[in-house]
Scaffold this active site. Structure first.
Site, PDB file in Angstrom:
ATOM      1  N   TYR A  53       0.823  -1.217   0.000  1.00  0.00           N
ATOM      2  CA  TYR A  53       0.000   0.000   0.000  1.00  0.00           C
ATOM      3  C   TYR A  53       0.859   1.269   0.000  1.00  0.00           C
ATOM      4  O   TYR A  53       0.422   2.293  -0.522  1.00  0.00           O
ATOM      5  CB  TYR A  53      -1.019  -0.030   1.149  1.00  0.00           C
ATOM      6  CG  TYR A  53      -2.131  -1.019   0.849  1.00  0.00           C
ATOM      7  CD1 TYR A  53      -3.086  -0.732  -0.126  1.00  0.00           C
ATOM      8  CD2 TYR A  53      -2.184  -2.256   1.467  1.00  0.00           C
ATOM      9  CE1 TYR A  53      -4.074  -1.638  -0.460  1.00  0.00           C
ATOM     10  CE2 TYR A  53      -3.173  -3.172   1.149  1.00  0.00           C
ATOM     11  CZ  TYR A  53      -4.121  -2.865   0.190  1.00  0.00           C
ATOM     12  OH  TYR A  53      -5.100  -3.766  -0.154  1.00  0.00           O
ATOM     13  N   ARG A  56       1.299   1.881  -3.587  1.00  0.00           N
ATOM     14  CA  ARG A  56       0.059   2.416  -4.182  1.00  0.00           C
ATOM     15  C   ARG A  56      -0.096   3.903  -3.823  1.00  0.00           C
ATOM     16  O   ARG A  56      -0.523   4.711  -4.622  1.00  0.00           O
ATOM     17  CB  ARG A  56      -1.187   1.669  -3.673  1.00  0.00           C
ATOM     18  CG  ARG A  56      -1.172   0.158  -3.752  1.00  0.00           C
ATOM     19  CD  ARG A  56      -1.590  -0.331  -5.120  1.00  0.00           C
ATOM     20  NE  ARG A  56      -0.551  -0.193  -6.116  1.00  0.00           N
ATOM     21  CZ  ARG A  56       0.563  -0.949  -6.188  1.00  0.00           C
ATOM     22  NH1 ARG A  56       0.798  -1.912  -5.332  1.00  0.00           N
ATOM     23  NH2 ARG A  56       1.452  -0.739  -7.134  1.00  0.00           N
ATOM     24  N   GLN A  86     -15.203   2.698  -6.306  1.00  0.00           N
ATOM     25  CA  GLN A  86     -14.507   1.539  -5.730  1.00  0.00           C
ATOM     26  C   GLN A  86     -13.028   1.873  -5.562  1.00  0.00           C
ATOM     27  O   GLN A  86     -12.280   1.078  -5.018  1.00  0.00           O
ATOM     28  CB  GLN A  86     -14.641   0.337  -6.667  1.00  0.00           C
ATOM     29  CG  GLN A  86     -16.071  -0.117  -6.856  1.00  0.00           C
ATOM     30  CD  GLN A  86     -16.184  -1.117  -7.994  1.00  0.00           C
ATOM     31  OE1 GLN A  86     -16.047  -2.322  -7.799  1.00  0.00           O
ATOM     32  NE2 GLN A  86     -16.403  -0.630  -9.190  1.00  0.00           N
ATOM     33  N   ASN A  87     -12.619   3.031  -6.075  1.00  0.00           N
ATOM     34  CA  ASN A  87     -11.193   3.366  -6.059  1.00  0.00           C
ATOM     35  C   ASN A  87     -10.761   3.879  -4.695  1.00  0.00           C
ATOM     36  O   ASN A  87     -11.515   4.532  -3.980  1.00  0.00           O
ATOM     37  CB  ASN A  87     -10.885   4.416  -7.129  1.00  0.00           C
ATOM     38  CG  ASN A  87     -11.077   3.853  -8.521  1.00  0.00           C
ATOM     39  OD1 ASN A  87     -11.203   2.642  -8.678  1.00  0.00           O
ATOM     40  ND2 ASN A  87     -11.102   4.717  -9.515  1.00  0.00           N
ATOM     41  N   ASP A  89      -7.946   5.735  -4.641  1.00  0.00           N
ATOM     42  CA  ASP A  89      -7.221   6.985  -4.900  1.00  0.00           C
ATOM     43  C   ASP A  89      -8.127   8.183  -4.626  1.00  0.00           C
ATOM     44  O   ASP A  89      -9.334   8.028  -4.395  1.00  0.00           O
ATOM     45  CB  ASP A  89      -6.662   7.008  -6.341  1.00  0.00           C
ATOM     46  CG  ASP A  89      -7.762   7.060  -7.410  1.00  0.00           C
ATOM     47  OD1 ASP A  89      -8.611   7.966  -7.348  1.00  0.00           O
ATOM     48  OD2 ASP A  89      -7.769   6.197  -8.314  1.00  0.00           O
ATOM     49  N   HIS A 104     -14.359   1.164  -0.927  1.00  0.00           N
ATOM     50  CA  HIS A 104     -13.281   0.248  -0.535  1.00  0.00           C
ATOM     51  C   HIS A 104     -12.155   0.933   0.225  1.00  0.00           C
ATOM     52  O   HIS A 104     -11.053   0.405   0.306  1.00  0.00           O
ATOM     53  CB  HIS A 104     -12.728  -0.466  -1.780  1.00  0.00           C
ATOM     54  CG  HIS A 104     -13.730  -1.402  -2.403  1.00  0.00           C
ATOM     55  ND1 HIS A 104     -13.676  -1.805  -3.708  1.00  0.00           N
ATOM     56  CD2 HIS A 104     -14.835  -1.991  -1.869  1.00  0.00           C
ATOM     57  CE1 HIS A 104     -14.706  -2.622  -3.959  1.00  0.00           C
ATOM     58  NE2 HIS A 104     -15.417  -2.736  -2.867  1.00  0.00           N
ATOM     59  N   GLY A 170     -15.389   2.459 -16.057  1.00  0.00           N
ATOM     60  CA  GLY A 170     -14.146   1.746 -15.756  1.00  0.00           C
ATOM     61  C   GLY A 170     -14.244   0.714 -14.659  1.00  0.00           C
ATOM     62  O   GLY A 170     -13.330   0.579 -13.855  1.00  0.00           O
ATOM     63  N   SER A 172     -15.115  -3.465 -14.116  1.00  0.00           N
ATOM     64  CA  SER A 172     -15.455  -4.748 -14.739  1.00  0.00           C
ATOM     65  C   SER A 172     -16.709  -5.339 -14.102  1.00  0.00           C
ATOM     66  O   SER A 172     -17.238  -6.329 -14.602  1.00  0.00           O
ATOM     67  CB  SER A 172     -14.285  -5.721 -14.576  1.00  0.00           C
ATOM     68  OG  SER A 172     -14.052  -5.936 -13.195  1.00  0.00           O
TER      69      SER A 172
HETATM   70  P1  NAD Z   1     -11.226  -3.845 -12.605  1.00  0.00           P
HETATM   71  O1  NAD Z   1      -9.738  -3.808 -12.788  1.00  0.00           O
HETATM   72  O2  NAD Z   1     -11.867  -5.129 -12.227  1.00  0.00           O
HETATM   73  O3  NAD Z   1     -11.861  -3.352 -13.964  1.00  0.00           O
HETATM   74  C1  NAD Z   1     -11.327  -2.222 -14.612  1.00  0.00           C
HETATM   75  C2  NAD Z   1     -12.198  -1.924 -15.797  1.00  0.00           C
HETATM   76  O4  NAD Z   1     -11.713  -0.717 -16.356  1.00  0.00           O
HETATM   77  C3  NAD Z   1     -12.161  -2.993 -16.874  1.00  0.00           C
HETATM   78  O5  NAD Z   1     -13.495  -3.325 -17.273  1.00  0.00           O
HETATM   79  C4  NAD Z   1     -11.394  -2.316 -18.016  1.00  0.00           C
HETATM   80  O6  NAD Z   1     -11.879  -2.702 -19.294  1.00  0.00           O
HETATM   81  C5  NAD Z   1     -11.717  -0.867 -17.754  1.00  0.00           C
HETATM   82  N1  NAD Z   1     -10.780   0.104 -18.297  1.00  0.00           N
HETATM   83  C6  NAD Z   1      -9.449  -0.045 -18.559  1.00  0.00           C
HETATM   84  N2  NAD Z   1      -8.947   1.114 -19.063  1.00  0.00           N
HETATM   85  C7  NAD Z   1      -9.984   1.999 -19.106  1.00  0.00           C
HETATM   86  C8  NAD Z   1     -10.105   3.352 -19.522  1.00  0.00           C
HETATM   87  N3  NAD Z   1      -9.052   4.037 -19.993  1.00  0.00           N
HETATM   88  N4  NAD Z   1     -11.312   3.948 -19.440  1.00  0.00           N
HETATM   89  C9  NAD Z   1     -12.409   3.272 -18.961  1.00  0.00           C
HETATM   90  N5  NAD Z   1     -12.348   1.978 -18.561  1.00  0.00           N
HETATM   91  C10 NAD Z   1     -11.150   1.357 -18.633  1.00  0.00           C
HETATM   92  O7  NAD Z   1     -11.598  -2.661 -11.608  1.00  0.00           O
HETATM   93  P2  NAD Z   1     -12.795  -2.508 -10.629  1.00  0.00           P
HETATM   94  O8  NAD Z   1     -14.062  -3.002 -11.226  1.00  0.00           O
HETATM   95  O9  NAD Z   1     -12.700  -1.144 -10.053  1.00  0.00           O
HETATM   96  O10 NAD Z   1     -12.308  -3.561  -9.526  1.00  0.00           O
HETATM   97  C11 NAD Z   1     -12.533  -3.317  -8.359  1.00  0.00           C
HETATM   98  C12 NAD Z   1     -11.288  -3.169  -7.438  1.00  0.00           C
HETATM   99  O11 NAD Z   1     -10.081  -2.582  -7.913  1.00  0.00           O
HETATM  100  C13 NAD Z   1     -11.738  -2.238  -6.400  1.00  0.00           C
HETATM  101  O12 NAD Z   1     -11.771  -2.973  -5.214  1.00  0.00           O
HETATM  102  C14 NAD Z   1     -10.694  -1.145  -6.274  1.00  0.00           C
HETATM  103  O13 NAD Z   1     -10.540  -0.810  -4.919  1.00  0.00           O
HETATM  104  C15 NAD Z   1      -9.482  -1.765  -6.856  1.00  0.00           C
HETATM  105  N6  NAD Z   1      -8.487  -0.867  -7.474  1.00  0.00           N
HETATM  106  C16 NAD Z   1      -8.493   0.500  -7.335  1.00  0.00           C
HETATM  107  C17 NAD Z   1      -7.547   1.290  -7.995  1.00  0.00           C
HETATM  108  C18 NAD Z   1      -7.537   2.796  -7.793  1.00  0.00           C
HETATM  109  O14 NAD Z   1      -7.911   3.262  -6.715  1.00  0.00           O
HETATM  110  N7  NAD Z   1      -7.132   3.579  -8.807  1.00  0.00           N
HETATM  111  C19 NAD Z   1      -6.587   0.672  -8.819  1.00  0.00           C
HETATM  112  C20 NAD Z   1      -6.607  -0.729  -8.934  1.00  0.00           C
HETATM  113  C21 NAD Z   1      -7.552  -1.502  -8.263  1.00  0.00           C
END
Ligand code: NAD
Length: 229
Positions: A53, A56, A86-87, A89, A104, A170, A172
Site C-alpha cells: 500500500y 500504491r 470503488q477506487n 485513490d 473500498h 471503468g 469490470s
Molecule cells: P477492474 O480492474 O476489475 O476493472 C477495470 C475496468 O476498467 C475494466 O473493465 C477495463 O476494461 C476498464 N478500463 C481499462 N482502461 C480503461 C479506460 N481508460 N477507461 C475506462 N475503462 C477502462 O476494476 P474494478 O471493477 O474497479 O475492480 C474493483 C477493485 O479494484 C476495487 O476494489 C478497487 O478498490 C481496486 N483498485 C483500485 C484502484 C484505484 O484506486 N485507482 C486501482 C486498482 C484496483
C-alpha cells in the site's frame, strides 16, 4: 435538479497512470490478492502489506486527475452529482468533486486496528510497523480488504436508489458486493456504461459506450447538458 450518480472503478484512473485490477497488465498479475489484500495477509506479514500500500500511495500522490474526473466534477455546475467509487485513490476529490463515497477505503488514510472508526490522514507517503493510533495500536491502511464487510454499502445503495441517471465508468463489475449496486437503480433510470472493453451487464436499459473514460465521460457530459438545457 436532476441527480446523476457516477459509479467508478479502477478504469477511470487508468489514464492517470494507475494500474487497474484485472486487465492483462493489472496489479494482480504481479501480486496475489491473498498475500497483500486480506485480513489473513495482514496477520501473516504486515510489513509486506504496508509495503504494497505504500507503493500504491506513492503512485496515487504522483498521479493527476484526467479528463474524465474533471468532467464529472464540472457537472456539479449543472446537476446534483454523487460519485460512488470503488477506487482508493483521491483523484475525484482532486478534480473538484464534492460528494465522493469510497466503498473500498482511501489510500491516503490509516485506521486503528483497535477501533475501526478511528481514521486519520497519513501525512506523507508511508506507513510503517510501529506507527500507532491514539489508542496505542498499530495503524493499518484504511482499505476494505477481501473478506471484510463493506460498511458504506448501505449508504451507496441509498444514493443509487435516488439516481435519475446512473453512469458506470471503468469497472469490470466483477467485485461483489459493490457490483450489485446496479440493482438499486430506479426502474426508469438509464444506465450508461463507459468502458473500452465489453462489460457483462444484462439489462435492456444499459447503454454501452465502448470508449476510454477520457473520451466517453466528457462526451456523455455534453450530451446530458444538452438534454437538460
Ligand atoms: P477492474 O480492474 O476489475 O476493472 C477495470 C475496468 O476498467 C475494466 O473493465 C477495463 O476494461 C476498464 N478500463 C481499462 N482502461 C480503461 C479506460 N481508460 N477507461 C475506462 N475503462 C477502462 O476494476 P474494478 O471493477 O474497479 O475492480 C474493483 C477493485 O479494484 C476495487 O476494489 C478497487 O478498490 C481496486 N483498485 C483500485 C484502484 C484505484 O484506486 N485507482 C486501482 C486498482 C484496483
Amino acid at each position: 435538479m436532476k441527480h446523476l450518480v457516477f459509479f467508478t472503478g479502477a478504469g477511470i484512473s487508468a489514464e492517470s497512470g494507475l494500474r487497474t485490477f484485472r486487465d492483462s497488465d493489472g496489479l494482480w498479475e504481479e501480486y496475489r490478492i491473498e498475500d497483500v489484500a486480506t485480513p489473513e495477509a495482514w496477520a501473516r506479514d504486515p510489513a509486506l502489506v504496508l509495503d504494497f500500500y505504500n507503493q500504491r500511495r506513492s503512485q496515487t500522490i504522483a498521479a493527476l486527475p484526467n479528463a474524465a474526473h474533471l468532467a464529472i466534477a464540472e457537472l456539479e455546475q449543472h446537476f446534483e452529482v454523487d460519485v460512488v467509487t470503488q477506487n482508493i485513490d483521491d483523484l475525484h476529490e482532486r478534480a473538484g468533486s464534492t460528494s465522493v463515497l469510497h466503498l473500498h477505503g482511501e489510500i491516503r488514510k490509516a485506521r486503528s486496528t483497535k477501533d475501526p472508526l478511528l481514521v486519520t490522514p497519513i501525512n506523507g507517503r508511508t506507513l510503517h510497523i510501529g506507527d500507532r493510533c491514539a489508542l496505542g495500536s498499530q495503524l493499518r491502511p484504511h482499505i476494505v480488504w477481501f473478506g471484510e464487510d463493506v460498511p458504506m454499502l448501505g449508504e451507496a445503495a441509498r444514493i443509487v436508489a435516488r439516481a435519475d441517471v446512473l453512469v458506470v465508468v471503468g469497472s469490470s463489475l466483477q467485485v461483489y458486493p459493490a457490483a450489485g449496486l446496479l440493482q438499486y437503480a430506479p426502474p426508469f433510470c438509464p444506465i450508461h456504461v463507459i468502458d473500452p472493453n465489453a462489460v457483462d451487464v444484462r439489462s435492456s436499459r444499459v447503454i454501452q459506450w465502448a470508449e476510454k473514460a477520457s473520451n466517453g465521460v466528457p462526451a456523455l457530459a455534453e450530451q446530458l447538458k444538452k438534454e437538460n438545457a
